[in-house]
Design an enzyme around this catalytic site. Structure first.
Site, short mmCIF file in Angstrom:
data_model
loop_
_atom_site.label_atom_id
_atom_site.label_comp_id
_atom_site.label_asym_id
_atom_site.label_seq_id
_atom_site.Cartn_x
_atom_site.Cartn_y
_atom_site.Cartn_z
N HIS A 139 -2.91 -2.19 -11.20
CA HIS A 139 -1.93 -2.92 -11.97
C HIS A 139 -1.75 -4.44 -11.77
O HIS A 139 -2.24 -4.91 -10.99
CB HIS A 139 -0.70 -2.34 -12.00
CG HIS A 139 0.00 -2.45 -10.61
ND1 HIS A 139 -0.46 -2.21 -9.49
CD2 HIS A 139 1.10 -3.44 -10.25
CE1 HIS A 139 0.27 -2.33 -8.15
NE2 HIS A 139 1.34 -3.37 -8.82
N ASP A 191 1.45 -7.00 -11.93
CA ASP A 191 3.01 -7.09 -11.83
C ASP A 191 3.38 -7.61 -13.10
O ASP A 191 3.15 -8.90 -13.55
CB ASP A 191 3.49 -7.79 -10.61
CG ASP A 191 3.15 -7.14 -9.40
OD1 ASP A 191 2.84 -5.84 -9.34
OD2 ASP A 191 2.90 -7.84 -8.37
N HIS A 201 -4.49 -5.43 -8.72
CA HIS A 201 -4.24 -5.22 -7.52
C HIS A 201 -3.88 -3.62 -7.16
O HIS A 201 -3.40 -2.91 -8.21
CB HIS A 201 -3.43 -5.89 -6.55
CG HIS A 201 -1.88 -6.15 -7.16
ND1 HIS A 201 -1.74 -6.83 -8.31
CD2 HIS A 201 -0.91 -5.59 -6.67
CE1 HIS A 201 -0.35 -6.91 -8.60
NE2 HIS A 201 -0.01 -6.17 -7.54
N ARG A 258 2.53 3.83 6.04
CA ARG A 258 2.51 2.44 5.67
C ARG A 258 3.98 2.35 4.99
O ARG A 258 4.27 2.86 4.11
CB ARG A 258 1.32 1.88 4.98
CG ARG A 258 1.34 0.42 4.69
CD ARG A 258 0.30 0.26 3.91
NE ARG A 258 0.04 -1.54 3.18
CZ ARG A 258 0.51 -1.70 2.05
NH1 ARG A 258 0.71 -0.76 1.11
NH2 ARG A 258 0.45 -3.00 1.62
#
Length: 397
Positions: A263, A265, A320, A330
């Site tokens: 996607h 942002d 990204h 994470r």
């Protein structure tokens, strides 16, 4: 920001401690609690299974193998940029080169207190350890951005991300009024109860630090585009930004799913704090997914669609994603800088204007489009432009 620049420029963020911190109350697991089916089903997946369910499987085109290469991103010293013409010139050149290609860079000298960054990361770790019934108290309402979400199962039925999130808004205030602003604190107490007031205070302070850092970065961006230090800082000074805590659990089949799908942002700028040494962020450059690995004391910054429109396409919003791991969980904190909801997004006047790539719009319109009508990807701005001005019969003939 100036109070921290020299003292904290090189200070590390200490490694995450596993022990429970004092940010959250100790909430017992309620064996009789009832939750929405989607959230319950999703949270069951965090208990290690041998295979992931079909809704979490991503097509090969999206989940294609990662390159072991690392993205070449400049490290920009924001503190030096604010304190000297030479530092600003160097930073502006670094940012201009990065943003004209992939839109990613890392920053030091940002003035964020390492102890505050550690507290914000630990607070997120504590929140995601809570029982589902407690987290569901802050669950996101359909069509909105604020609240807790498990794998975005409230929005999508396929290509679900292997993650949990907690998102909330942060409205920028005048510096003089900041001490009286408790918007983030009020959100935590209203959604989760008074026992979560301290966690809200941690995130209130962290959001204010992110606001100062983001506006400093905007000074550099303004200089890099020949507009001066104040142009974008003033434009975003009364902005309405979004803070998001991300948790990516261990995954039994990390090669078949994603923590966050490919996607761009929608916001203007994203500032990402990655926890520890667990990598996950990847950027698509020259047909290969390249890692942006965590580095002690550095923040990852990337251009979003709103700023790409503000620069009329000169600076790029790059595709990204986040990958997950079999043996490691994470966490990360993402701060999405956005303008005031009713502020018009358009490129600045230019003595030699180029053809406009995108129509005028407001942040409120883009937010509504991405939350209610479209799943953000590499084509969000183009799809949004068509949504704002759909073709008519006369246009088609």
């Amino acid at each position: 920001l100036s109070n921290f620049l020299e003292a904290n420029a090189a200070m590390p963020f200490p490694a995450m401690e596993v022990a429970r911190s004092p940010h959250l109350p100790c909430v017992p697991v309620d064996a009789n609690a009832t939750d929405s089916n989607s959230a319950t089903d999703v949270l069951d997946l965090w208990r290690q299974q041998k295979q992931i369910p079909a809704p979490f499987v991503w097509p090969n085109a999206d989940a294609r193998p990662s390159s072991m290469l690392e993205l070449d991103v400049p490290v920009v010293d924001i503190g030096a940029a604010l304190h000297s013409a030479a530092g600003m010139g160097r930073a502006a050149a670094q940012v201009a080169e990065a943003c004209a290609s992939h839109g990613f860079f890392q920053v030091t000298g940002h003035g964020v207190d390492p102890a505050l960054a550690r507290a914000a990361l630990d607070g997120a770790a504590d929140f995601f350890r809570l029982p589902l019934a407690t987290k569901q108290g802050a669950r996101r309402s359909p069509g909105t951005v604020e609240g807790y979400a498990s794998a975005h199962a409230d929005r999508f039925a396929a290509k679900l991300p292997w993650k949990e999130t907690l998102s909330f808004s942060h409205n920028h205030d005048d510096v003089g009024a900041r001490g009286n602003s408790h918007v983030v604190v009020d959100y935590f107490t209203s959604a989760l109860g008074d026992d979560f007031k301290h966690l809200g205070e941690v995130y209130q302070e962290y959001c204010e630090a992110m606001e100062e850092a983001s506006l400093a970065i905007m000074e550099v961006l303004g200089m890099s585009l020949g507009l001066g230090r104040g142009y974008y800082r003033d434009y975003f000074a009364d902005g309405s930004s979004i803070m998001r805590c991300n948790y990516y659990p261990r995954c039994p089949e990390p090669d078949r799913t994603l923590g966050t799908g490919p996607h761009c942002d929608p916001s203007a700028l994203t500032i990402l704090l990655q926890d520890g040494d667990v990598d996950g962020l990847q950027v698509l450059v020259d047909g290969a997914w390249r890692f942006v690995r965590p580095k002690t004391g550095e923040l990852v910054v990337n251009i979003g669609d709103t700023f790409m429109a503000l620069s009329n396409g000169r600076y790029k919003s790059c595709l990204h994603r986040a990958v997950v791991h079999r043996e490691k969980e994470r966490r990360s904190l993402a701060y999405f800088l956005a303008p005031r909801e009713d502020r018009v997004v358009r490129p600045p006047p230019s003595p030699a204007p180029a053809p406009r790539l995108y129509p005028d719009f407001t942040w409120a319109e883009l937010m509504r489009f991405t939350q209610r009508h479209y799943r953000a990807d590499a084509r969000t701005l183009d799809a949004f432009a068509r949504w704002l001005d759909p073709p008519t019969c006369s246009k088609l003939l």
